[in-house]
Write a protein that holds these residues in place. Structure first.
Motif, mmCIF file in Angstrom:
data_model
loop_
_atom_site.group_PDB
_atom_site.id
_atom_site.type_symbol
_atom_site.label_atom_id
_atom_site.label_comp_id
_atom_site.label_asym_id
_atom_site.label_seq_id
_atom_site.Cartn_x
_atom_site.Cartn_y
_atom_site.Cartn_z
ATOM 1 N N ALA A 141 0.762 -1.211 0.001
ATOM 2 C CA ALA A 141 0.129 0.054 -0.005
ATOM 3 C C ALA A 141 0.955 1.228 -0.128
ATOM 4 C CB ALA A 141 -1.051 -0.032 1.195
ATOM 5 N N ALA A 142 0.381 2.305 -0.449
ATOM 6 C CA ALA A 142 1.028 3.554 -0.248
ATOM 7 C C ALA A 142 0.253 4.755 -0.230
ATOM 8 C CB ALA A 142 1.779 3.839 -1.775
ATOM 9 N N ARG A 143 0.840 5.950 0.544
ATOM 10 C CA ARG A 143 0.225 7.194 0.623
ATOM 11 C C ARG A 143 -1.042 6.923 1.774
ATOM 12 N NH1 ARG A 143 2.180 11.478 -2.409
ATOM 13 N NH2 ARG A 143 3.577 10.700 -4.147
ATOM 14 N N ASN A 144 -2.160 7.300 1.216
ATOM 15 C CA ASN A 144 -3.520 7.205 2.262
ATOM 16 C C ASN A 144 -4.409 5.910 1.973
ATOM 17 O OD1 ASN A 144 -2.900 9.359 3.606
ATOM 18 N ND2 ASN A 144 -3.915 10.809 1.934
ATOM 19 N N ASP A 145 -3.606 4.903 1.092
ATOM 20 C CA ASP A 145 -4.470 3.576 0.791
ATOM 21 C C ASP A 145 -4.823 3.006 2.138
ATOM 22 O OD1 ASP A 145 -4.130 3.832 -1.852
ATOM 23 O OD2 ASP A 145 -2.370 2.827 -2.082
ATOM 24 N N VAL A 146 -5.934 2.569 2.293
ATOM 25 C CA VAL A 146 -6.361 1.464 3.347
ATOM 26 C C VAL A 146 -5.881 0.016 3.012
ATOM 27 C CG1 VAL A 146 -8.245 0.770 4.777
ATOM 28 C CG2 VAL A 146 -8.049 3.196 4.149
ATOM 29 N N LEU A 147 -5.199 -0.620 3.869
ATOM 30 C CA LEU A 147 -5.009 -1.969 3.552
ATOM 31 C C LEU A 147 -5.665 -2.917 4.674
ATOM 32 C CD1 LEU A 147 -2.942 -4.367 2.952
ATOM 33 C CD2 LEU A 147 -1.649 -3.935 4.700
ATOM 34 N N THR A 148 -6.350 -3.687 3.834
ATOM 35 C CA THR A 148 -7.486 -4.568 4.834
ATOM 36 C C THR A 148 -7.052 -6.147 4.703
ATOM 37 O OG1 THR A 148 -9.254 -3.017 4.307
ATOM 38 C CG2 THR A 148 -9.748 -5.395 4.830
ATOM 39 N N VAL A 149 -6.961 -6.672 5.943
ATOM 40 C CA VAL A 149 -6.391 -8.086 6.015
ATOM 41 C C VAL A 149 -7.537 -8.819 6.412
ATOM 42 C CG1 VAL A 149 -5.010 -9.699 7.281
ATOM 43 C CG2 VAL A 149 -4.149 -7.470 6.808
ATOM 44 N N GLY A 189 -14.033 -8.112 -10.595
ATOM 45 C CA GLY A 189 -13.372 -7.450 -11.514
ATOM 46 C C GLY A 189 -11.894 -7.127 -11.141
ATOM 47 N N LEU A 190 -11.295 -8.020 -10.328
ATOM 48 C CA LEU A 190 -9.990 -7.780 -9.597
ATOM 49 C C LEU A 190 -8.971 -8.556 -9.698
ATOM 50 C CD1 LEU A 190 -11.336 -6.454 -6.109
ATOM 51 C CD2 LEU A 190 -10.440 -5.021 -8.216
ATOM 52 N N LEU A 191 -9.399 -9.798 -10.625
ATOM 53 C CA LEU A 191 -8.416 -10.838 -11.018
ATOM 54 C C LEU A 191 -7.031 -10.483 -11.313
ATOM 55 C CD1 LEU A 191 -8.431 -13.945 -10.648
ATOM 56 C CD2 LEU A 191 -8.887 -14.009 -13.376
ATOM 57 N N ASP A 192 -7.096 -9.493 -12.234
ATOM 58 C CA ASP A 192 -5.774 -8.997 -12.848
ATOM 59 C C ASP A 192 -5.205 -8.132 -11.902
ATOM 60 O OD1 ASP A 192 -6.408 -10.175 -15.105
ATOM 61 O OD2 ASP A 192 -7.156 -8.481 -16.356
ATOM 62 N N ALA A 193 -5.634 -7.740 -10.792
ATOM 63 C CA ALA A 193 -5.002 -6.971 -9.747
ATOM 64 C C ALA A 193 -4.399 -7.699 -8.607
ATOM 65 C CB ALA A 193 -5.798 -5.687 -9.151
ATOM 66 N N ALA A 194 -4.767 -9.226 -8.441
ATOM 67 C CA ALA A 194 -4.406 -10.001 -7.572
ATOM 68 C C ALA A 194 -3.158 -10.919 -7.876
ATOM 69 C CB ALA A 194 -5.521 -11.019 -7.380
ATOM 70 N N GLY A 195 -2.355 -11.028 -6.858
ATOM 71 C CA GLY A 195 -1.337 -11.810 -7.046
ATOM 72 C C GLY A 195 -1.214 -12.876 -5.932
ATOM 73 N N TYR A 196 -0.851 -14.250 -6.213
ATOM 74 C CA TYR A 196 -0.921 -15.227 -5.254
ATOM 75 C C TYR A 196 0.471 -15.693 -5.053
ATOM 76 C CZ TYR A 196 -1.405 -20.385 -4.335
ATOM 77 O OH TYR A 196 -1.279 -21.631 -3.657
ATOM 78 N N ILE A 226 -4.028 -8.089 -3.357
ATOM 79 C CA ILE A 226 -4.802 -7.374 -4.230
ATOM 80 C C ILE A 226 -4.583 -5.760 -3.942
ATOM 81 C CG2 ILE A 226 -7.170 -6.660 -5.159
ATOM 82 C CD1 ILE A 226 -8.072 -9.221 -3.874
ATOM 83 N N TYR A 227 -4.285 -5.037 -5.274
ATOM 84 C CA TYR A 227 -4.105 -3.558 -4.927
ATOM 85 C C TYR A 227 -5.115 -3.164 -6.013
ATOM 86 C CZ TYR A 227 -2.291 1.228 -4.550
ATOM 87 O OH TYR A 227 -2.347 2.189 -4.271
ATOM 88 N N LYS A 228 -5.754 -1.992 -5.476
ATOM 89 C CA LYS A 228 -6.936 -1.313 -6.192
ATOM 90 C C LYS A 228 -6.719 0.067 -5.607
ATOM 91 C CE LYS A 228 -11.152 -2.217 -4.676
ATOM 92 N NZ LYS A 228 -11.821 -1.547 -3.361
ATOM 93 N N GLY A 229 -5.728 0.666 -5.218
ATOM 94 C CA GLY A 229 -5.726 1.959 -4.662
ATOM 95 C C GLY A 229 -5.423 3.006 -5.856
ATOM 96 N N ALA A 230 -5.061 3.998 -5.346
ATOM 97 C CA ALA A 230 -4.620 5.236 -6.175
ATOM 98 C C ALA A 230 -3.194 5.385 -6.939
ATOM 99 C CB ALA A 230 -4.923 6.617 -5.340
ATOM 100 N N GLU A 231 -2.332 4.495 -6.630
ATOM 101 C CA GLU A 231 -1.048 4.638 -7.227
ATOM 102 C C GLU A 231 -0.806 3.668 -8.232
ATOM 103 O OE1 GLU A 231 1.252 6.716 -6.103
ATOM 104 O OE2 GLU A 231 -0.224 7.537 -4.526
ATOM 105 N N ALA A 232 -1.014 4.310 -9.437
ATOM 106 C CA ALA A 232 -0.607 3.681 -10.760
ATOM 107 C C ALA A 232 0.391 2.879 -10.878
ATOM 108 C CB ALA A 232 -0.904 4.482 -11.915
ATOM 109 N N TRP A 233 1.572 3.111 -10.287
ATOM 110 C CA TRP A 233 2.765 2.344 -10.541
ATOM 111 C C TRP A 233 2.947 0.919 -9.603
ATOM 112 C CZ3 TRP A 233 5.889 1.632 -6.072
ATOM 113 C CH2 TRP A 233 5.454 2.242 -4.855
ATOM 114 N N ILE A 234 1.831 1.143 -8.580
ATOM 115 C CA ILE A 234 1.802 -0.091 -7.977
ATOM 116 C C ILE A 234 1.068 -1.413 -8.678
ATOM 117 C CG2 ILE A 234 1.345 -1.259 -5.801
ATOM 118 C CD1 ILE A 234 1.711 1.131 -4.366
ATOM 119 N N HIS A 235 0.179 -0.821 -9.567
ATOM 120 C CA HIS A 235 -0.914 -1.765 -10.267
ATOM 121 C C HIS A 235 -0.221 -2.826 -11.057
ATOM 122 C CE1 HIS A 235 -4.618 0.051 -9.041
ATOM 123 N NE2 HIS A 235 -4.116 0.984 -9.130
ATOM 124 N N ALA A 236 0.816 -2.562 -11.431
ATOM 125 C CA ALA A 236 1.517 -3.800 -12.415
ATOM 126 C C ALA A 236 1.895 -4.814 -11.820
ATOM 127 C CB ALA A 236 2.531 -3.320 -13.209
#
Length: 246
Positions: A141-149, A189-196, A226-236
């Motif tokens: 996560a970055a900046r003001n992203d909320v990380l949920t476990v 719709g988050l499959l492509d944003a998820a790492g295993y 899963i990352y779905k926050g505001a930082e585009a550089w983390i999405h890849a």
């Protein structure tokens, strides 16, 4: 004077991720306790086995590995009594805990029973979530992203609400819930944003995009990030790596 109780976080599996403080206490404590299944060896003990000494007294805490509920209170009551006997005799006891003692760690149940009665020290350990992010090669996560476990056994409805309100998500204890969780992530719709991440930091580590995981089962020691926050550089997502070539 009584002995001192230590809760030692031993990390996700790689012995080199043990902290210097945990190593010092581990190698000096006369008594070592650790959780163990009723069949097979203790993972927590296996992580630090190279540092243990023959003269140390070992207390395996046998925890049945069952899908149904079992009398856990009795298990920890018995273990607490055995540990207390050593503490009363002036012997320090180091209790091993995979990951971190206070992050879904089994040590918290012994702390509940003994932590107010005896001098106690908690040594934090590397969480599997942090190790998974490092292995995936993508920040949590970055900046003001909320990380949920989220624990994997939670029902779909609760999980969907939690994912919806988060900028970043870590799903733990995936195991037998894998197929259901992956279907939910795909539906959102988050499959492509998820790492295993599977067995992170171990020789058989496997880290791939969730979309690339075949089959409907996963080991208990697996995490989905899963990352779905505001930082585009983390999405890849990185292409992934697998050490067991499965």
């Amino acid at each position: 004077m009584t002995g001192k109780l230590h809760g030692l976080g031993v990390g996700p599996g790689d012995p080199e991720l043990l902290t210097l403080k945990a190593h010092r206490i581990l190698t000096s404590a006369p008594v070592i306790a650790y959780p163990a299944p009723d069949s097979g060896g203790s993972f927590a003990r296996a992580i630090v086995s190279g540092f243990l000494r023959p003269e140390q007294t070992e207390i395996p805490i046998i925890v049945p590995m069952r899908t149904e509920r079992f009398p856990a209170a009795e298990v920890y009551d018995k273990a607490a009594a055995e540990i207390a006997a050593h503490l009363d005799a002036g012997r320090d006891v180091a209790v091993l805990c995979e990951g971190d003692p206070f992050f879904y760690g089994s040590f918290m149940y012994l702390f509940e029973r003994l932590g107010r009665r005896y001098p106690t020290e908690i040594v934090p350990g590397v969480s599997s979530i942090m190790a998974s992010a490092a292995a995936l090669g993508r920040p949590l996560a970055a900046r003001n992203d909320v990380l949920t476990v989220i624990p994997g056994p939670l029902p779909d409805g609760e999980m969907e609400v939690l994912i919806g309100g988060a900028g970043a998500v870590a799903i733990m204890k995936v195991g037998r819930h894998f197929a259901r969780i992956r279907a939910l992530i795909e539906r959102l719709g988050l499959l492509d944003a998820a790492g295993y991440c599977e067995r992170v930091s171990l020789a058989e580590e496997r880290v791939v995009p969730l979309a690339a995981v075949p089959g409907d089962t996963a080991p208990y020691f697996s995490t989905i990030l899963i990352y779905k926050g505001a930082e585009a550089w983390i999405h890849a997502l990185p292409a992934g790596k697998t050490d067991n070539a499965s």
